[in-house]
Design a protein around this motif. Structure first.
Motif, PDB file in Angstrom:
ATOM      1  N   UNK A 197       0.836  -1.202   0.000  1.00  0.00           N
ATOM      2  CA  UNK A 197       0.000   0.000   0.000  1.00  0.00           C
ATOM      3  C   UNK A 197       0.871   1.253   0.000  1.00  0.00           C
ATOM      4  N   UNK A 198       0.648   2.119  -1.005  1.00  0.00           N
ATOM      5  CA  UNK A 198       1.424   3.359  -1.106  1.00  0.00           C
ATOM      6  C   UNK A 198       0.584   4.604  -0.892  1.00  0.00           C
ATOM      7  N   UNK A 199      -0.738   4.518  -1.119  1.00  0.00           N
ATOM      8  CA  UNK A 199      -1.590   5.704  -1.060  1.00  0.00           C
ATOM      9  C   UNK A 199      -2.869   5.347  -0.299  1.00  0.00           C
ATOM     10  N   UNK A 200      -3.081   5.994   0.855  1.00  0.00           N
ATOM     11  CA  UNK A 200      -4.255   5.728   1.686  1.00  0.00           C
ATOM     12  C   UNK A 200      -4.998   7.033   1.933  1.00  0.00           C
ATOM     13  N   UNK A 201      -6.301   7.053   1.574  1.00  0.00           N
ATOM     14  CA  UNK A 201      -7.156   8.213   1.797  1.00  0.00           C
ATOM     15  C   UNK A 201      -8.338   7.807   2.658  1.00  0.00           C
ATOM     16  N   UNK A 202      -8.525   8.489   3.774  1.00  0.00           N
ATOM     17  CA  UNK A 202      -9.631   8.239   4.694  1.00  0.00           C
ATOM     18  C   UNK A 202     -10.396   9.542   4.855  1.00  0.00           C
ATOM     19  N   UNK A 203     -11.597   9.617   4.285  1.00  0.00           N
ATOM     20  CA  UNK A 203     -12.376  10.850   4.288  1.00  0.00           C
ATOM     21  C   UNK A 203     -13.669  10.665   5.074  1.00  0.00           C
ATOM     22  N   UNK A 204     -13.925  11.586   6.000  1.00  0.00           N
ATOM     23  CA  UNK A 204     -15.185  11.607   6.760  1.00  0.00           C
ATOM     24  C   UNK A 204     -15.456  10.266   7.418  1.00  0.00           C
ATOM     25  N   UNK A 205     -14.466   9.750   8.124  1.00  0.00           N
ATOM     26  CA  UNK A 205     -14.628   8.459   8.777  1.00  0.00           C
ATOM     27  C   UNK A 205     -14.901   8.660  10.269  1.00  0.00           C
ATOM     28  N   UNK A 206     -15.512   7.652  10.880  1.00  0.00           N
ATOM     29  CA  UNK A 206     -15.756   7.642  12.312  1.00  0.00           C
ATOM     30  C   UNK A 206     -15.157   6.368  12.885  1.00  0.00           C
ATOM     31  N   UNK A 207     -14.591   6.466  14.066  1.00  0.00           N
ATOM     32  CA  UNK A 207     -13.981   5.309  14.712  1.00  0.00           C
ATOM     33  C   UNK A 207     -14.922   4.796  15.793  1.00  0.00           C
ATOM     34  N   UNK A 208     -15.312   3.522  15.689  1.00  0.00           N
ATOM     35  CA  UNK A 208     -16.263   2.948  16.640  1.00  0.00           C
ATOM     36  C   UNK A 208     -15.558   2.361  17.858  1.00  0.00           C
ATOM     37  N   UNK A 209     -14.267   2.070  17.748  1.00  0.00           N
ATOM     38  CA  UNK A 209     -13.485   1.598  18.907  1.00  0.00           C
ATOM     39  C   UNK A 209     -12.088   2.172  18.771  1.00  0.00           C
ATOM     40  N   UNK A 210     -11.660   2.937  19.761  1.00  0.00           N
ATOM     41  CA  UNK A 210     -10.402   3.666  19.654  1.00  0.00           C
ATOM     42  C   UNK A 210      -9.209   2.725  19.786  1.00  0.00           C
TER      43      UNK A 210
END
Length: 478
Positions: A197-210
């Motif tokens: 993996x070279x390119x990771x985009x995470x947009x408008x995400x929510x984390x349900x368990x920290x």
């Protein structure tokens, strides 16, 4: 299953008595079918009883894992896709607790080739599966797909499970939009399941368990080169052990702690003070994009994070009461060779604002002014931008400046005054290029404005005037 089940009176198993299979509670039948571990096997139980004929179509879990055909041996992908479509079309329950769709193993190359023939699933087909899931499921599990090189998921609030289920060995680009994810699962997925993996985009995400008490999620990757994260709520991210990371983008309400990134060269950050960079992150970058809001006089605690950048892009919203905050923050920005400034807010003077940015940066070679706001809602007379000395140019040296670019030029007095100040402080021995861009939607500079510009322009200053009209660019050399 017991071979000696009693049946009576014309049940689905034959015989003359009552059909006892049909009398079982539905949750018990569901439990039996789920234990079979195979949707085709569950569907074949329809022959046991009239009651069982359609029970499989109300199961709370659907595992559509290839092959879905009773015949042994590899099945063509078209057969698998038709079987998935048929199973989803026959499903009748209004809700579904779990849905998994996993491609069968691709057939090997023939006649004597090594590797596998890659499967292609048409986009409309995947869209129909997602529409089915959207109507019934709140949680989606990402199935293993060892041959995929690029994936983009737009999940509109689904919980995306990233449970260990095999390597995504060829995946290089992954984009996830509008999903809820488990922090530890995300960390394990990136670090252990995506070796390329070279390119990771995470947009408008929510984390349900920290991930832990301090961070919502943690990113560790030996291959990642670009990471782009944004969120609608405060999102705390730890980035560590990312030896190949070159570009880091943190927008919206992301807070980040970045370490173990010795090759970091580009950072795009919303509110620089939210982020911490470790000692093992370079102090010089190729480009730094900073978006800052200066609304109140109270400045947040900050530290100098970078000493020098080749290109500094600053987007600043300066509110009525935020000018002193802006002055303090500007002093902590790194030195640069190219400075690009986008100013919003109509309370403070253009000239003193720009002079403050330039006062401590005598090594600038190119200056780009993206917007030229007017004082439509002027600040108070006691504001720092109006105090005597705010327009003082005696302590400003622009001997290195070679290029000036101004966009959205209207010919307003403060714009012309700024040009006069800039050209007066440039070295007389350097050829300076002045590029002015305006939209055809606004008024063109008057002849008086052009005459003023000619009056303070030196002979070795080249002026290019660009008028944008219907997508065309007209260039006027003055």
């Amino acid at each position: 299953m017991d071979d000696h089940v009693e049946t009576e009176h014309g049940g689905g198993c034959g015989g003359g008595g009552r059909d006892r299979l049909s009398g079982l509670p539905e949750d018990l039948i569901h439990g039996i079918l789920l234990r079979l571990g195979s949707l085709p096997a569950a569907a074949r139980t329809s022959g046991l009883s009239r009651r069982w004929r359609h029970v499989w179509a109300t199961l709370p879990e659907l595992d559509l894992v290839g092959p879905l055909h009773p015949d042994p041996g590899p099945q063509p992908i078209s057969s698998f896709l038709r079987a998935v479509d048929a199973a989803l079309a026959a499903y009748t329950a209004p809700t579904l607790a779990h849905l998994a769709i996993a491609m069968p193993e691709p057939p090997p190359l023939r006649p004597n080739g090594s590797g596998f023939v890659p499967f292609h699933v048409p986009g409309p087909r995947v869209s129909s599966w997602l529409r089915f899931a959207a109507a019934r499921v709140d949680e989606l599990e990402l199935p293993p797909c060892g041959t995929a090189k690029e994936m983009a998921l737009f999940l509109e609030g689904f919980v995306l499970r990233l449970r260990p289920a095999g390597l995504f060995a060829d995946l290089t680009i992954l984009t996830i939009h509008s999903a809820a994810m488990d922090g530890p699962e995300l960390a394990a997925f990136v670090s252990a399941m995506c070796p390329r993996l070279t390119d990771l985009t995470l947009r408008d995400i929510a984390i349900v368990r920290c991930f832990d008490a301090r961070h919502d999620a943690s990113i560790r990757s030996a291959s990642l080169r670009r990471l782009d994260v944004s969120h609608k709520r405060v999102f705390c991210l730890a980035v560590s052990a990312a030896p190949m990371l070159e570009t880091f983008v943190a927008s919206s309400l992301v807070q980040a702690r970045v370490s173990g990134a010795p090759k970091l060269a580009v950072a795009e950050l919303h509110r620089l003070h939210r982020h911490h960079f470790g000692e093992d992150v370079p102090r010089r970058l190729r480009r730094l994009d900073v978006s800052q809001c200066f609304v109140t006089e109270v400045a947040p605690p900050r530290e100098r994070r970078f000493d020098h950048v080749d290109e500094l892009r600053l987007s600043a919203l300066i509110g009525m009461q935020g000018y002193n905050n802006f002055l303090d923050d500007a002093n902590n920005l790194p030195m640069c060779e190219t400075l690009s400034v986008q100013l919003t807010g109509d309370h403070h003077g253009l000239v003193p604002t720009m002079l403050h940015l330039l006062r401590r940066r005598d090594g600038i070679k190119k200056l780009v002014l993206e917007t030229c706001p007017k004082m439509a809602n002027p600040c108070s007379l006691a504001c720092s931008c109006r105090l005597p000395g705010s327009n003082n140019v005696d302590n400003i040296s622009l001997d290195s400046l070679e290029e000036i670019e101004i966009n959205w030029f209207t010919g307003a007095d403060d714009q012309v005054e700024l040009l006069k100040v800039l050209t007066s402080r440039c070295s007389t021995t350097k050829v300076t290029s002045l590029e002015i861009n305006k939209s055809n939607a606004g008024p063109s500079p008057s002849e008086d404005v052009l005459e003023k510009m000619f009056s303070f322009c030196r002979q070795n200053l080249r002026i290019r005037f660009h008028v944008l009209s219907d997508g065309m660019v007209a260039v006027l050399l003055l």
